[in-house]
Write a protein that holds these residues in place. Structure first.
Motif, PDB file in Angstrom:
ATOM      1  N   SER A  46       0.673  -1.072   0.089  1.00  0.00           N
ATOM      2  CA  SER A  46       0.025  -0.001  -0.127  1.00  0.00           C
ATOM      3  C   SER A  46       0.822   1.363   0.066  1.00  0.00           C
ATOM      4  N   LEU A  47       2.054   1.313   0.399  1.00  0.00           N
ATOM      5  CA  LEU A  47       2.900   2.540   0.468  1.00  0.00           C
ATOM      6  C   LEU A  47       3.731   2.500  -0.661  1.00  0.00           C
ATOM      7  N   HIS A  48       3.930   3.490  -1.523  1.00  0.00           N
ATOM      8  CA  HIS A  48       4.438   4.078  -2.673  1.00  0.00           C
ATOM      9  C   HIS A  48       5.615   5.025  -2.725  1.00  0.00           C
ATOM     10  N   ASP A  64       0.890   6.517   1.494  1.00  0.00           N
ATOM     11  CA  ASP A  64       0.425   5.302   1.727  1.00  0.00           C
ATOM     12  C   ASP A  64      -1.226   5.225   1.581  1.00  0.00           C
ATOM     13  N   GLU A  65      -1.332   4.333   0.541  1.00  0.00           N
ATOM     14  CA  GLU A  65      -2.761   4.487  -0.399  1.00  0.00           C
ATOM     15  C   GLU A  65      -3.879   3.595   0.750  1.00  0.00           C
ATOM     16  N   ALA A  66      -3.312   3.228   1.756  1.00  0.00           N
ATOM     17  CA  ALA A  66      -4.379   2.739   2.828  1.00  0.00           C
ATOM     18  C   ALA A  66      -4.919   3.704   3.714  1.00  0.00           C
ATOM     19  N   THR A  67      -4.123   4.540   3.991  1.00  0.00           N
ATOM     20  CA  THR A  67      -4.177   5.463   5.330  1.00  0.00           C
ATOM     21  C   THR A  67      -4.212   6.809   4.887  1.00  0.00           C
ATOM     22  N   ALA A  68      -3.685   7.126   3.699  1.00  0.00           N
ATOM     23  CA  ALA A  68      -3.516   8.490   3.054  1.00  0.00           C
ATOM     24  C   ALA A  68      -2.417   9.367   3.555  1.00  0.00           C
ATOM     25  N   GLU A  69      -1.643   8.684   4.494  1.00  0.00           N
ATOM     26  CA  GLU A  69      -0.510   9.354   5.138  1.00  0.00           C
ATOM     27  C   GLU A  69       0.430   9.642   3.908  1.00  0.00           C
ATOM     28  N   PHE A  70       1.237  10.669   4.238  1.00  0.00           N
ATOM     29  CA  PHE A  70       2.357  10.875   2.979  1.00  0.00           C
ATOM     30  C   PHE A  70       3.551  11.612   3.797  1.00  0.00           C
TER      31      PHE A  70
END
Length: 347
Positions: A46-48, A64-70
């Motif tokens: 999930s993290l790119h 992180d597409e699962a949590t919207a953290e960046f």
């Protein structure tokens, strides 16, 4: 971000591939991205992390597409190494780069991580385009998970054709989805969580990551049974939506908050008047740091915390496999004695 921090982040970005191999060793390179489970080096996809600067963005930036953290590669070092103070993060970054301590620079502000543009607006638009879940595939999905009274939760809606993109292949499709609103204490939507569903009614959609969040999540939550602005003397909080919806099924008068991740659970903002907080744990240790940090913050705010633990993997597993009455009996000994009235067994 200070000048020294921005300079370190920029230097790390020049060696993004090497940084990822060192600190995110459970991932792998696919094209221009390093793919891994999360910023703490969990296995997954999930993290790119962008490895080279191009028209789409700068090297070293990750989402992180699962949590919207960046964030950037300093965040990777901090989280993967479990560091707290910036001095420790900077020292580790300098060790990796084998460089002397740089002097502070004055132009670092331009290198701050950019906020995700219009994410809350996009979340609000998607929620507005969705429909109440009564009679929909979303209601059927939740009922299949043992979750009752979902039609009365204003935070939950259904979208019959929600856009989904596979970040590894670039392929896109539209699928039915359960849409859960993430809100602040004022009730304003700041984000959403999408759970894509199998159109034939067989649970979640058969895709790599059927659940993703979007928007501003830190401090906010998927609130169930909560009236914005009203005092909440007692509540429960946890990571997963289905975990918290399961607790609300067995304690239907208790307001609950699903923070969507361990990091966001740690930063949950407490509602006015909160005096007792039940924290829902999972059987594994993955979210332990979120629980510990939330308990610490609650204690500092004068809030009593009690941890609720499931018998199986999580409370939705308990609800589905053991039944509502068994779950109620299991929880009874974990509640404060004066809160036993919250439990509503089926019998």
């Amino acid at each position: 971000m200070s000048g020294s921090a921005s300079d370190l982040a920029r230097r790390l970005a020049d060696h993004a591939d090497a940084v990822c191999r060192e600190y995110l060793s459970n991932g792998r390179r696919i094209g221009n991205y390093w793919i891994v489970g999360d910023v703490r080096n969990a296995s997954g996809r999930s993290l790119h992390v962008r490895l080279k600067t191009n028209a789409r963005g700068h090297a070293g930036k990750w989402v992180d597409e699962a949590t919207a953290e960046f964030g950037d590669l300093l965040d990777v070092i901090r989280e993967s190494c479990g560091l707290v103070e910036f001095r420790e993060v900077a020292d580790e970054a300098r060790r990796f780069l084998a460089m002397p301590r740089p002097q502070p620079r004055t132009h670092g502000a331009q290198h701050q991580p950019a906020a995700k543009r219009d994410s809350p607006d996009a979340a609000r638009r998607l929620f507005a385009m969705s429909q109440p879940i009564a009679g929909t595939l979303a209601e059927r999905y939740l009922a299949g998970r043992g979750i009752q009274s979902s039609t009365y939760e204003r935070a939950l809606r259904f979208h019959p054709g929600c856009y989904y993109r596979d970040f590894l292949t670039g392929e896109t499709q539209t699928l039915p989805a359960l849409i859960a609103a993430v809100t602040g204490l004022d009730g304003r939507i700041t984000g959403i969580q999408r759970t894509w569903l199998d159109a034939a009614g067989n649970g979640k959609a058969h895709i790599v990551d059927p659940r993703r969040s979007l928007g501003h999540l830190l401090g906010n939550a998927i609130w169930l049974g909560f009236r914005p602005g009203a005092p909440v003397p007692m509540m429960a909080a946890g990571e997963g939506f289905e975990t918290m919806a399961s607790l609300r099924t067995v304690m239907p008068t208790l307001p609950v908050a699903a923070a969507t991740s361990a990091n966001h659970l740690a930063g949950l903002i407490f509602p006015r008047g909160c005096r007792r907080l039940y924290i829902a744990a999972d059987a594994d240790a993955a979210g332990r740091h979120g629980i510990q940090r939330l308990s610490q913050r609650a204690g500092e705010a004068g809030i009593l915390t009690l941890t609720l633990r499931p018998q199986l993997g999580d409370f939705n597993d308990d609800l589905r496999h053991l039944g509502l009455d068994h779950l109620a009996a299991w929880l009874r000994d974990q509640l404060a004695p004066e809160d036993a009235y919250l439990l509503t067994p089926s019998g």
